[in-house]
Motif scaffolding. Structure first.
Motif, mmCIF file in Angstrom:
data_model
loop_
_atom_site.group_PDB
_atom_site.id
_atom_site.type_symbol
_atom_site.label_atom_id
_atom_site.label_comp_id
_atom_site.label_asym_id
_atom_site.label_seq_id
_atom_site.Cartn_x
_atom_site.Cartn_y
_atom_site.Cartn_z
ATOM 1 N N PHE A 22 30.225 116.441 88.574
ATOM 2 C CA PHE A 22 29.746 116.846 89.901
ATOM 3 C C PHE A 22 28.354 117.021 89.542
ATOM 4 O O PHE A 22 27.344 116.689 90.427
ATOM 5 N N ASP A 23 27.784 117.832 88.483
ATOM 6 C CA ASP A 23 26.470 117.948 87.963
ATOM 7 C C ASP A 23 25.655 116.660 88.000
ATOM 8 O O ASP A 23 24.548 116.759 88.325
ATOM 9 N N LEU A 71 25.586 114.945 107.289
ATOM 10 C CA LEU A 71 26.931 115.194 106.538
ATOM 11 C C LEU A 71 27.679 113.999 106.517
ATOM 12 O O LEU A 71 28.291 113.807 105.418
ATOM 13 N N GLY A 72 28.100 113.234 107.639
ATOM 14 C CA GLY A 72 28.997 111.994 107.569
ATOM 15 C C GLY A 72 28.303 110.943 106.838
ATOM 16 O O GLY A 72 29.028 110.421 106.048
ATOM 17 N N ALA A 73 27.027 110.821 106.758
ATOM 18 C CA ALA A 73 26.357 109.673 105.868
ATOM 19 C C ALA A 73 26.785 110.047 104.322
ATOM 20 O O ALA A 73 27.145 109.186 103.592
ATOM 21 N N HIS A 74 26.609 111.200 104.165
ATOM 22 C CA HIS A 74 26.972 111.803 102.856
ATOM 23 C C HIS A 74 28.350 111.295 102.101
ATOM 24 O O HIS A 74 28.528 110.922 101.341
ATOM 25 N N ALA A 75 29.079 111.764 103.314
ATOM 26 C CA ALA A 75 30.656 111.624 102.823
ATOM 27 C C ALA A 75 31.017 110.216 102.692
ATOM 28 O O ALA A 75 31.829 109.767 102.062
ATOM 29 N N ALA A 76 30.118 109.231 103.280
ATOM 30 C CA ALA A 76 30.491 107.898 103.364
ATOM 31 C C ALA A 76 29.477 107.352 102.075
ATOM 32 O O ALA A 76 29.582 105.992 102.098
ATOM 33 N N SER A 77 28.851 107.991 101.451
ATOM 34 C CA SER A 77 27.885 107.211 100.323
ATOM 35 C C SER A 77 28.620 107.026 99.134
ATOM 36 O O SER A 77 29.520 107.171 98.905
ATOM 37 N N ALA A 78 27.981 105.702 98.675
ATOM 38 C CA ALA A 78 28.606 105.092 97.375
ATOM 39 C C ALA A 78 28.760 106.023 96.304
ATOM 40 O O ALA A 78 29.620 106.080 95.431
ATOM 41 N N HIS A 79 27.731 107.004 96.061
ATOM 42 C CA HIS A 79 27.754 107.949 94.956
ATOM 43 C C HIS A 79 28.763 108.899 95.320
ATOM 44 O O HIS A 79 29.715 109.425 94.294
ATOM 45 N N MET A 80 29.368 109.223 96.545
ATOM 46 C CA MET A 80 30.371 110.164 96.696
ATOM 47 C C MET A 80 31.758 109.540 96.484
ATOM 48 O O MET A 80 32.740 109.902 95.868
ATOM 49 N N ALA A 81 31.619 108.015 96.879
ATOM 50 C CA ALA A 81 32.875 107.362 96.352
ATOM 51 C C ALA A 81 33.059 107.320 95.196
ATOM 52 O O ALA A 81 34.351 107.297 94.568
ATOM 53 N N ALA A 82 32.136 107.079 94.320
ATOM 54 C CA ALA A 82 32.307 106.977 92.948
ATOM 55 C C ALA A 82 32.658 108.219 92.147
ATOM 56 O O ALA A 82 33.437 108.454 91.505
ATOM 57 N N TYR A 83 32.153 109.368 92.775
ATOM 58 C CA TYR A 83 32.443 110.928 92.451
ATOM 59 C C TYR A 83 34.123 110.806 92.466
ATOM 60 O O TYR A 83 34.871 111.524 91.540
#
Length: 102
Positions: A22-23, A71-83
């Motif tokens: 996360f960090d 928030l929607g763009a955040h949820a769909a971001s590549a780095h969140m998918a990787a996390y």
């Protein structure tokens, strides 16, 4: 503006490992358009009887976004998918609360 409270529960003994991942992701999230705040929090020790603890396997992410679109763009971001991919086998559960100021 929207606030997000994300309650993340790791499998027993995995919280610290999840928090490390996360960090490492936090700088990418903070750089996103519309991100105002994004921080993991844990129970405060010795907070006294007024506290209801989440426990040793849970952390709470406190977020603030300037819009639902951000928030929607955040949820769909590549780095969140990787996390999510890196942590999915380490998690026991999660609850996401999206809130608006009154």
């Amino acid at each position: 503006m929207v606030h997000v409270i994300a309650i993340i529960t790791a499998k027993p003994g995995q919280r610290e490992a999840v928090l490390e991942i996360f960090d490492a992701n936090v700088p990418a999230v903070l750089a996103e358009d519309g991100c105002i705040a994004y921080e993991a929090t844990i129970d405060t020790e010795n907070a006294g009887p007024m506290q209801t603890e989440f426990g040793p396997d849970t952390f709470v992410v406190v977020e603030k976004w300037d819009s639902m679109a951000a928030l929607g763009a955040h949820a769909a971001s590549a780095h969140m998918a990787a996390y999510s991919a890196r942590t999915k086998d380490m998690l026991a559960g999660r609850a996401i609360h999206i809130l608006s100021p009154t």
